[in-house]
Design an enzyme around this catalytic site. Structure first.
Site, PDB file in Angstrom:
ATOM      1  N   SER A  32       0.763  -1.063   0.097  1.00  0.00           N
ATOM      2  CA  SER A  32       0.177   0.004   0.014  1.00  0.00           C
ATOM      3  C   SER A  32       0.846   1.424  -0.081  1.00  0.00           C
ATOM      4  CB  SER A  32      -0.932   0.133   1.112  1.00  0.00           C
ATOM      5  OG  SER A  32      -1.876  -0.969   1.078  1.00  0.00           O
ATOM      6  N   ARG A  36       1.798   3.917  -3.332  1.00  0.00           N
ATOM      7  CA  ARG A  36       1.249   5.277  -3.346  1.00  0.00           C
ATOM      8  C   ARG A  36       2.660   6.208  -3.188  1.00  0.00           C
ATOM      9  NH1 ARG A  36      -2.506   2.452  -0.665  1.00  0.00           N
ATOM     10  NH2 ARG A  36      -4.536   3.539   0.196  1.00  0.00           N
ATOM     11  N   ARG A 133     -13.340  -6.620 -11.423  1.00  0.00           N
ATOM     12  CA  ARG A 133     -13.444  -5.785 -10.447  1.00  0.00           C
ATOM     13  C   ARG A 133     -13.965  -3.987 -10.717  1.00  0.00           C
ATOM     14  NH1 ARG A 133      -7.662  -6.094  -7.364  1.00  0.00           N
ATOM     15  NH2 ARG A 133      -9.208  -5.248  -5.644  1.00  0.00           N
ATOM     16  N   SER A 183     -12.142   1.739  -0.820  1.00  0.00           N
ATOM     17  CA  SER A 183     -11.530   2.969  -0.441  1.00  0.00           C
ATOM     18  C   SER A 183     -10.366   3.554  -1.499  1.00  0.00           C
ATOM     19  CB  SER A 183     -10.701   2.817   0.888  1.00  0.00           C
ATOM     20  OG  SER A 183      -9.696   1.687   0.606  1.00  0.00           O
ATOM     21  N   SER A 211     -12.734   0.321   4.844  1.00  0.00           N
ATOM     22  CA  SER A 211     -11.098   0.527   4.877  1.00  0.00           C
ATOM     23  C   SER A 211     -10.857   2.306   5.225  1.00  0.00           C
ATOM     24  CB  SER A 211     -10.295  -0.066   3.582  1.00  0.00           C
ATOM     25  OG  SER A 211      -9.136  -0.310   4.092  1.00  0.00           O
ATOM     26  N   GLU A 333      -8.574  -6.102   4.764  1.00  0.00           N
ATOM     27  CA  GLU A 333      -7.721  -6.944   3.961  1.00  0.00           C
ATOM     28  C   GLU A 333      -7.017  -8.053   4.690  1.00  0.00           C
ATOM     29  OE1 GLU A 333      -3.508  -4.380   4.473  1.00  0.00           O
ATOM     30  OE2 GLU A 333      -5.095  -3.767   2.928  1.00  0.00           O
ATOM     31  N   HIS A 360     -12.786  -7.638  -4.278  1.00  0.00           N
ATOM     32  CA  HIS A 360     -11.405  -7.575  -4.475  1.00  0.00           C
ATOM     33  C   HIS A 360     -11.018  -8.838  -5.713  1.00  0.00           C
ATOM     34  CE1 HIS A 360     -10.050  -5.668  -0.394  1.00  0.00           C
ATOM     35  NE2 HIS A 360     -11.459  -5.220  -0.620  1.00  0.00           N
ATOM     36  N   ARG A 364     -14.023 -12.342  -2.025  1.00  0.00           N
ATOM     37  CA  ARG A 364     -13.278 -13.196  -0.937  1.00  0.00           C
ATOM     38  C   ARG A 364     -14.254 -13.991  -0.064  1.00  0.00           C
ATOM     39  NH1 ARG A 364      -8.414  -9.078   0.219  1.00  0.00           N
ATOM     40  NH2 ARG A 364      -7.015  -9.852  -1.611  1.00  0.00           N
TER      41      ARG A 364
END
Length: 448
Positions: A32, A36, A133, A183, A211, A333, A360, A364
């Protein structure tokens, strides 16, 4: 799902723990944060060296996407986790290019925003599984900012082309989207808000914010790059002022705390002690909540320091407490790892607040229920989560467990295999998405 196993190829025999664990496991950098930082480095004006960058399929896809747009990502030949990112000299990203997203949510949802600042249209595509997705909220946001989106398949999904606007909005731009599904829709727009001439005000119109810690991470990272992002989380409104972004010349990436979940969680399933070094005192990662969750399940968690290195140390005698109603909204997650532990608990658990996990890498929630039932366990989907009703370990049996091209489902199956003999995992190499050498790390955990 359920029914026939998709493939009997690439089967990996998940090793069973012969006794209590005693291991130190070093976790690679946070996916993550890595992705970013790569985006924010590309939005700057000067080179940025990222130290401890995760090198996995998702980060390779991100670097490939940025390089298609004219960014240079130079890997240090003496250390592949050190990468220097140099933005285009004129600050304009290249258009008339193809960006391949694979199955990486951060690539497919963060990179389209960069197309706002490209000199021509940018085409996006990905793995076949990525076509399922959802993408529409972030693309709706880009359309509200003046971009044109052309879908080449089903509306709201890959593949698509983003054409930048002739001119970006001069005044403060107001965008409203329903980001209930991820998110990442909010983060993708916040990351580029500083580059808009009038900044950005983003309103999330959904009732729940999935999230939220990931969005807080994005806000903190934008501000760490010299931006001015703020949030009114009660009103579900985020504001980003127009600023020139520039990360520091050198940025160190924290270990991926969510990827620590299978290894630290293994201490509860098998008993013993597992330690993860370089655990931060403070973090914006949702995985930072993991130690508290493991304590609630009955583990002893401490943070010893040795030679200046801070460890997260988890010790358990193998007794696992069920959690009843357990709101996991803040850290969905890690739900697959927690589910693997709770299969062996002493009481039922209803993990709620994670309905967005249906969107996801795979659904899941459905996958977890299918695989728990496959080994003889009891679980069911809830409107917003999953209910797990554990029974005696002896009632569980080995099986070929699917990974669904989802790294967290593969590690879930490996965790089950610690206590259930005869578990085989289809395509364990899907863990390369975030853990390039999961199998080697797992063997090291077991002292093999």
């Amino acid at each position: 799902m359920g029914g026939m196993i998709e493939s009997q190829k690439n089967l990996w025999a998940a090793p069973k723990a012969d006794g209590p664990l005693h291991a130190v496991v070093t976790i690679p950098g946070s996916k993550s944060l890595s992705n970013r930082y790569l985006i924010l480095a590309a939005l700057g004006a000067k080179p940025v060296t990222l130290v401890g960058l995760l090198r996995s399929r998702d980060t390779e896809l991100m670097m490939g996407a940025l390089e298609a747009l004219g960014v240079t990502c130079a890997v240090d030949p003496s250390n592949e986790t050190t990468v220097t990112v140099t933005p285009p000299a004129d600050g304009r990203f290249h258009g008339n290019v193809d960006v391949y997203c694979g199955l990486a949510g951060t690539v497919m949802r963060f990179v389209p925003g960069l197309a706002l600042f490209a000199d021509a249209p940018v085409r996006f595509d990905g793995d076949e599984q990525a076509y399922a997705r959802p993408m529409k909220p972030v693309l709706d946001g880009l359309e509200q900012l003046g971009a044109t989106v052309e879908y080449h398949g089903e509306e709201g999904f890959l593949p698509f082309t983003v054409t930048p606007p002739a001119a970006l909005p001069a005044e403060s731009a107001h965008v409203s989207i329903d980001a209930s599904g991820s998110s990442q829709f909010i983060s993708g727009l916040l990351l580029v808000g500083s580059r808009l001439p009038g900044g950005l005000t983003l309103t999330h119109t959904g009732e729940k914010t999935p999230s939220l810690p990931h969005i807080r991470m994005t806000v903190a990272d934008v501000n760490g790059a010299g931006g001015a992002a703020s949030a009114d989380e009660t009103a579900r409104v985020w504001t980003v002022s127009p600023r020139a972004l520039q990360l520091p010349e050198r940025v160190v990436v924290e270990p991926d705390l969510s990827n620590a979940a299978p290894f630290l969680g293994a201490a509860l399933i098998a008993g013993g002690t597992v330690r993860v070094p370089h655990w931060p005192v403070e973090t914006t990662q949702p995985g930072g909540l993991l130690p508290g969750y493991l304590e609630r399940m009955g583990a002893t968690v401490t943070f010893p320091e040795e030679d200046g290195v801070r460890y997260c140390q988890v010790t358990s005698d193998g007794t696992i407490r069920g959690l009843g109603d357990f709101d996991l909204t803040a850290a969905g997650e890690i739900a697959p790892s927690l589910a693997a532990i709770l299969v062996f608990a002493d009481a039922p658990t209803r993990m709620i607040g994670i309905g967005h996990l249906r969107g996801h890498e795979t659904n899941r929630l459905e996958a977890l229920v299918t695989e728990i039932r496959r080994i003889g366990g009891e679980a069911e989907e809830l409107p917003d989560g999953i209910a797990i009703t554990p029974g005696p370990r002896g009632n569980l049996h080995g099986a070929v467990m699917e990974s669904y091209a989802d790294h967290r489902m593969a590690t879930f199956a490996a965790m089950i295999g610690l206590a259930v003999p005869g578990v085989h995992v289809v395509d364990v190499e899907t863990t390369r998405k975030t853990l390039p050498d999961f199998v080697g790390m797992w063997r090291g955990l077991l002292g093999e």
